[in-house]
Scaffold this active site. Structure first.
Site, PDB file in Angstrom:
ATOM      1  N   LYS A 110     -35.068  43.830 -13.848  1.00  0.00           N
ATOM      2  CA  LYS A 110     -36.233  43.797 -14.751  1.00  0.00           C
ATOM      3  C   LYS A 110     -36.610  45.197 -15.251  1.00  0.00           C
ATOM      4  O   LYS A 110     -37.689  45.395 -15.804  1.00  0.00           O
ATOM      5  CB  LYS A 110     -37.443  43.167 -14.033  1.00  0.00           C
ATOM      6  CG  LYS A 110     -37.254  41.713 -13.615  1.00  0.00           C
ATOM      7  CD  LYS A 110     -37.428  40.779 -14.802  1.00  0.00           C
ATOM      8  CE  LYS A 110     -37.040  39.346 -14.459  1.00  0.00           C
ATOM      9  NZ  LYS A 110     -38.029  38.655 -13.633  1.00  0.00           N
ATOM     10  N   HIS A 129     -49.234  33.750  14.849  1.00  0.00           N
ATOM     11  CA  HIS A 129     -48.332  34.880  14.631  1.00  0.00           C
ATOM     12  C   HIS A 129     -47.127  34.783  15.552  1.00  0.00           C
ATOM     13  O   HIS A 129     -47.254  34.374  16.697  1.00  0.00           O
ATOM     14  CB  HIS A 129     -49.041  36.206  14.933  1.00  0.00           C
ATOM     15  CG  HIS A 129     -49.966  36.635  13.847  1.00  0.00           C
ATOM     16  ND1 HIS A 129     -51.002  37.504  14.061  1.00  0.00           N
ATOM     17  CD2 HIS A 129     -50.012  36.323  12.525  1.00  0.00           C
ATOM     18  CE1 HIS A 129     -51.638  37.702  12.914  1.00  0.00           C
ATOM     19  NE2 HIS A 129     -51.066  37.000  11.980  1.00  0.00           N
TER      20      HIS A 129
END
Length: 288
Positions: free
Chosen positions: A42, A246
């Protein structure tokens, strides 16, 4: 303040993706100095007025960069962090979660050897209140003040910062170190920086079950810390062997238990809050 301020020049890796674009806008709105973005393929385009390059090497050839923030999908995230370190960027904030553990073990070692500091992965980033935000935290809850925060949890961090702000104490720098078992920067790495920071008068350490980072931090506090520290341990009601939210929040044998962390804090003279509001009370008490 530690590590970052309003002059910190930031690169966004993965700037053209959905999360990258969204958080770039949020960071720019906060006042963060974003100088460039990187997305392979990009190069030559722009996102919100920020020039995009194909590689980090190209970006740093055109811009002075002090820190990079990474919004790259998990399979490529560790490589993105390594690319930033090899380009000589001193601070790398890795937001991505779910990065393979072995990738992280390798990346953490190599980034350290290259002399860069990695925060994360699976973290909300870093914010110096009313100066700069290199992360995904809600900026409005951080009012500039006197307390540093280091945290393994995202949402608990925001709640603690909001409570400290409402109480008129405010925050200096807040670092979300991440909730994975392998992370680039631990509590113990950041405590010396807060210890030497003239603006920070107290530190709030928000830990959780699993691992031994809190125990190691407590040992450092006991021997070296000149400023008051207030602790909080998330996940104290978790059963052994069950991962809680987590990946790093899992108790194995006697390591990582809430008891082991509370004992370490007690031995270091660190008062531990049971609630977010109690964090504020304990900080007030510590600061007299």
């Amino acid at each position: 303040m530690i590590l970052v301020n309003r002059e910190t020049r930031v690169l966004v890796q993965g700037i053209t993706g959905r999360e990258g674009q969204f958080h770039t806008k949020q960071m720019l709105d906060y006042g963060t100095k974003i100088v460039a973005g990187v997305t392979p393929g990009k190069g030559g385009t722009e996102v919100l007025g920020v020039p995009v390059y194909d590689t980090v090497k190209e970006a740093v050839a055109h811009h002075e960069v002090d820190a990079s923030i990474i919004f790259v999908p998990a399979p490529a995230a560790a490589d993105a962090a390594l690319e930033a370190a090899h380009a000589g960027i001193p601070l790398i904030v890795l937001i991505t979660e779910g990065i393979p553990t072995l990738d992280m073990v390798r990346a953490v070692e190599e980034i350290k050897a290259l002399g860069s500091r990695l925060i994360g992965g699976n973290c909300p980033g870093i914010i110096s209140a009313e100066e700069t935000k290199i992360g995904i935290m809600p900026g409005h809850v951080f009012k500039r003040g006197r307390v540093g925060i280091i945290s393994r949890s995202g949402t608990l961090t925001y709640e603690a910062a909001a409570a400290l702000s409402q109480a008129g104490l405010g925050t200096t720098t807040t670092v979300g170190i991440g909730g994975d078992p392998v992370i680039g920067t631990t509590f113990k790495d950041l405590l010396p920086l807060f210890n030497e920071d003239p603006e920070t008068e107290a530190v709030v350490l928000i830990g959780e079950i699993g691992g031994s980072d809190e125990e190691e931090a407590a040992a450092w506090v006991k021997d070296h810390m000149k400023k008051p520290v207030v602790g909080f341990i998330g996940g104290r009601s978790a059963p052994k062997g069950k991962r809680m939210g987590h990946a790093g929040a899992i108790i194995m044998g006697n390591v990582g238990t809430p008891e082991s962390k509370l004992r370490a804090f007690a031995e270091a003279g660190i008062p531990v809050a049971d609630t977010i509001d109690e964090i504020v009370e304990l900080v007030k008490k510590a600061l007299g």
